[in-house]
Structure formats: C-alpha cells, structure tokens
Design an enzyme around this catalytic site. Structure first.
Site, PDB file in Angstrom:
ATOM      1  N   HIS A 177       0.864  -1.181   0.000  1.00  0.00           N
ATOM      2  CA  HIS A 177       0.000   0.000   0.000  1.00  0.00           C
ATOM      3  C   HIS A 177       0.901   1.231   0.000  1.00  0.00           C
ATOM      4  O   HIS A 177       2.035   1.202   0.480  1.00  0.00           O
ATOM      5  CB  HIS A 177      -0.859  -0.042   1.268  1.00  0.00           C
ATOM      6  CG  HIS A 177      -1.928   0.992   1.348  1.00  0.00           C
ATOM      7  ND1 HIS A 177      -1.673   2.303   1.693  1.00  0.00           N
ATOM      8  CD2 HIS A 177      -3.275   0.917   1.158  1.00  0.00           C
ATOM      9  CE1 HIS A 177      -2.809   2.988   1.710  1.00  0.00           C
ATOM     10  NE2 HIS A 177      -3.802   2.167   1.395  1.00  0.00           N
ATOM     11  N   CYS A 230      -4.798   2.563  -3.658  1.00  0.00           N
ATOM     12  CA  CYS A 230      -3.551   3.071  -3.053  1.00  0.00           C
ATOM     13  C   CYS A 230      -2.404   2.090  -3.269  1.00  0.00           C
ATOM     14  O   CYS A 230      -1.616   1.806  -2.363  1.00  0.00           O
ATOM     15  CB  CYS A 230      -3.746   3.355  -1.569  1.00  0.00           C
ATOM     16  SG  CYS A 230      -4.919   4.669  -1.219  1.00  0.00           S
ATOM     17  N   LYS A 252     -10.669  -0.574  10.205  1.00  0.00           N
ATOM     18  CA  LYS A 252     -10.863  -1.795   9.422  1.00  0.00           C
ATOM     19  C   LYS A 252     -11.260  -2.989  10.299  1.00  0.00           C
ATOM     20  O   LYS A 252     -11.655  -4.032   9.788  1.00  0.00           O
ATOM     21  CB  LYS A 252      -9.604  -2.120   8.622  1.00  0.00           C
ATOM     22  CG  LYS A 252      -9.236  -1.044   7.603  1.00  0.00           C
ATOM     23  CD  LYS A 252      -8.030  -1.438   6.778  1.00  0.00           C
ATOM     24  CE  LYS A 252      -7.515  -0.260   5.948  1.00  0.00           C
ATOM     25  NZ  LYS A 252      -8.476   0.234   4.950  1.00  0.00           N
ATOM     26  N   ASP A 270       3.004  -4.221   8.076  1.00  0.00           N
ATOM     27  CA  ASP A 270       1.729  -3.524   7.953  1.00  0.00           C
ATOM     28  C   ASP A 270       0.622  -4.547   8.158  1.00  0.00           C
ATOM     29  O   ASP A 270       0.354  -5.382   7.301  1.00  0.00           O
ATOM     30  CB  ASP A 270       1.635  -2.879   6.561  1.00  0.00           C
ATOM     31  CG  ASP A 270       0.287  -2.203   6.313  1.00  0.00           C
ATOM     32  OD1 ASP A 270      -0.586  -2.257   7.194  1.00  0.00           O
ATOM     33  OD2 ASP A 270       0.118  -1.642   5.214  1.00  0.00           O
ATOM     34  N   GLN A 326      -4.673  -5.102   7.098  1.00  0.00           N
ATOM     35  CA  GLN A 326      -5.645  -6.047   6.560  1.00  0.00           C
ATOM     36  C   GLN A 326      -5.601  -7.394   7.268  1.00  0.00           C
ATOM     37  O   GLN A 326      -6.415  -8.276   6.968  1.00  0.00           O
ATOM     38  CB  GLN A 326      -5.399  -6.243   5.053  1.00  0.00           C
ATOM     39  CG  GLN A 326      -5.546  -4.988   4.232  1.00  0.00           C
ATOM     40  CD  GLN A 326      -6.977  -4.478   4.173  1.00  0.00           C
ATOM     41  OE1 GLN A 326      -7.922  -5.202   4.442  1.00  0.00           O
ATOM     42  NE2 GLN A 326      -7.145  -3.214   3.809  1.00  0.00           N
TER      43      GLN A 326
END
Length: 410
Positions: free
Chosen positions: A127, A368, A230, A204, A207
């Site tokens: 991302h 993104c 999220k 990261d 998700q």
C-alpha cells in the site's frame, strides 16, 4: 482451519445496523470491508455512553470524569496488547492509524539511522502508506528503496526477498495481508530472515488484524502496525507495536503536551514510552470505541472469523470464476477474503457504479497501490472484500448483479 466451527453470519448481522438499510431501493450488500469495516452496536453504544456520561480529557484531571476517561482510554491499551500478543502494554503507541504509525517509524527510527548508500526493502504489493514514508526518509538521507518481486499469482518470491537482505538494508517493511490481492505473506519466515541478517522489520497489519489471530511475539518482527477502522472500530485510531528497546531509543515524532516529564526554556525531558509519542489530546472516544471493537471481535473468536471468511472466499471465488470474461487478480494459495477483478471490455469505475445501483458496494480504483497496478498492466480494478457478516446469499446476489451489469456494459 477445517476443525474450527465457523460463525453463523445471520446470528451476527443484527449487531450491525447499517446492514439492514437499502441503497437505491435494494437491500445493501456491503462488500467493501477492506476499505473500512462496519461497526457493531457494541462500539456505537460504547462511544455514545462515553460521550454522554464520562467525557473528559485524560491524564489531566483528578475529578471523577477525568478518572473515568483515563481508565477507559488506557483500558483500551490493555485490551489491544492482549489482542496483538504483546509482552507489555507499554509497547503500544496509540496513533491515528497505520499511516501515522509507519511515518512515526520512518521519521523517528529509520531517518536517524540512514545514510547515503543505505536501502530500505519493501515488496511489490505494498500500500502507498508502506511506500511513501520510506521514500520521504530516503530523499532526506540519500538512501534508496529496493523492491522484492512477486509472481503473477500475487505471491511474494520469498527466496528473492531473502536474497535482497544485503548489508545495505537498514529496514525491511512488508504487508501481512495485501489489500488488493488478499495474499497472506509468510510473515514469521520473513521476520526470521530479517533477524538472521540483523535487519529490523516492520509489518503492515492493516488487513490482517480484522481477519486473523495475531501474535506479535510469535511473528518476531520489530514493528507491527494496525488501524482501527478496518477492525470494527472508529476511524482515526491505530496502533504501533514496537519492541521496547526501539521505543526507548527513538526520539519523539511530535512535541507538545502530555508527552513530557519536565519542560523549561533550557530544555525538555520526555515521558517514558509509549506516552512520549502521544503528544496532545488524543482521540479518547475513538479508542474507547476501538477497545469495544476488540472486545467484540474477541468474543466471536479471531480463529472463527478467519474460518468463516475463508469459506466465504472459496464460495465467492468459485462463483466468480464462472462469469465469462471476468479476471481475478491474486490467486495466492493463502489468501484473505479479498477479490480484485475486472471484466473484459469494462472499466472498474463503471462496473462499481452500476453494481451500486443494484445495491452492491464494492471499491474501484488503484486501491492506493499504483506500483501493483503497474505490475499487472491495468490502471485500476474493482474489489470485493468480504467479512464475517456477509452471507452466501449476498454472494449469489452479487454474482447475479455482475451478470446483469456485464450485459449492460458489453
């Protein structure tokens, strides 16, 4: 995963009031949870109750409301530490989201250590939030970025990643789960390879946190970042988890109130981590909501959430593969419930717009992830992202809507 009892989506759907509404005269089918997750009543009520009964600033008042606000805010840190598998609550810095958290590491950890000739390693599937902060750090220090490649199916080429862990690499940053492809990266193996080469690693987890059980100790990375909106929580909330020795060595990113121990005009001494990174009045109500979101997800069980969404992914993938002219981007063996796709002869924006008229919410665009779009040679895709509150019936209606739209756009 097969031995884990999935959730019954029909049993949890009443917890999410937005799912009962209609869009353009049709029942809403929300397939955009990778963009932002819907909020359960437990989160809505927790935030409402805080604002009605306990609204006050934190760590600045001894009155009853101030104590209640501080307790609720810091209580969320305890819940998140357990949720992420941290050793101690003080390893968690509250941020406005993943982007803020990565920038904090870029400016406070990476930049003071970078010199010309150094590199930061990322992957092809990142991302923008896990690319641009590192580019900014490189521009200011003379370092450069290098990129680990992926396969056509959307899987990281692990051997190539490891080959790129050369002495010039001062930090490796990679996603746990791709927001475009759904690919679940082997983060334990990647973090282990980084440790072997003496290279700090940042993951990261934006998700991953809503969909998979987390255990940062078992993963073995140096930094792990998540975003609240999220994972059933409110926007404007996120967490940087970091090894304590890193937080102790890093200078503050922002300066101001509540991150200090003593201020004089001749100099300032800072509070201990994590508070030295939390300047100013925080998003108190937001973190009260995120704490409630963690309670909610934990009550369902992250392993059960993962099993439920995996079954939905398999069902949706099989159904979409029967649609003539539909191409799915990302066919990794290990995937989260994200399906990016295009239909021959259509543009993603037109596709998403027409699906919206059928009551189906998907995202369209580059997500993104411009470099990933360039890799596949497309400007954009449509993306359906599933959550445990989606049903097979919704997937059936989604596929029917695609068939209808395909006929209209052909």
């Amino acid at each position: 995963m097969n031995s884990i009892q999935p959730l019954d989506p029909q049993a949890v759907r009443p917890d999410f009031p937005v799912l009962a509404r209609q869009v353009h005269g049709k029942p809403l089918i929300y397939l955009d949870s990778a963009n932002t997750g819907q909020k359960p009543l437990a989160v809505i009520h927790a935030m409402d109750r805080f604002l009605r009964e306990s609204n006050a600033n934190v760590a600045r008042a001894v009155h009853q409301l101030g104590e209640e606000a501080t307790s609720a805010y810091e209580g969320a840190r305890d819940k998140l530490a357990e949720f992420m598998g941290a050793n101690h609550r003080d390893e968690l810095v509250f941020t406005s989201g993943t982007t803020h958290a990565i920038n904090l590491v870029a400016y406070s950890f990476a930049m003071p250590r970078l010199e010309p000739g150094d590199t930061i390693l990322v992957t092809q599937m990142e991302h923008h939030a896990n690319i641009v902060p590192w580019q900014l750090a490189c521009e200011r220090t003379g370092a450069t970025l290098k990129v680990a490649p992926i396969t056509e199916s959307g899987e990281l080429i692990v051997d190539k990643f490891i080959d790129l862990l050369t002495p010039d690499v001062k930090l490796a940053a990679f996603t746990h789960v791709s927001n475009v492809l759904g690919t679940i990266n082997p983060v334990r193996a990647l973090a282990r390879a980084c440790r072997k080469h003496g290279i700090p690693s940042l993951i990261d987890g934006s998700q991953a946190a809503p969909h998979l059980p987390l255990d940062v100790k078992a993963i073995g990375c140096d930094f792990y970042v998540i975003t609240g909106h999220k994972m059933a929580g409110p926007t404007g909330t996120g967490v940087l988890w970091a090894r304590k020795e890193h937080l102790q060595s890093m200078p503050p990113f922002f300066g101001g109130g509540d991150m200090i121990r003593k201020v004089s005009f001749s100099g300032t001494t800072y509070a201990d981590p994590p508070h030295k990174f939390e300047a100013g009045t925080p998003n108190i109500c937001g973190f009260v909501g995120l704490g409630a979101a963690v309670d909610y997800l934990s009550s369902l069980g992250m392993a059960r959430i993962e099993a439920t969404e995996h079954a939905l992914l398999e069902y949706a993938t099989a159904a979409l593969q029967q649609v003539p002219g539909l191409r799915i981007f990302g066919q990794a063996a290990h995937k989260a419930a994200v399906i990016s796709f295009l239909i021959d002869g259509t543009q993603s924006h037109d596709l998403a717009t027409m699906l919206d008229l059928q009551g189906v919410a998907v995202r369209s665009g580059h997500h993104c992830a411009h470099p990933l779009m360039d890799f596949y040679g497309v400007p954009a895709t449509a993306r359906a992202s599933l959550a445990f509150y989606n049903t097979r019936e919704e997937i059936d209606r989604f596929v029917e809507a695609i068939e209808k739209v395909r006929g209209m756009l052909a």
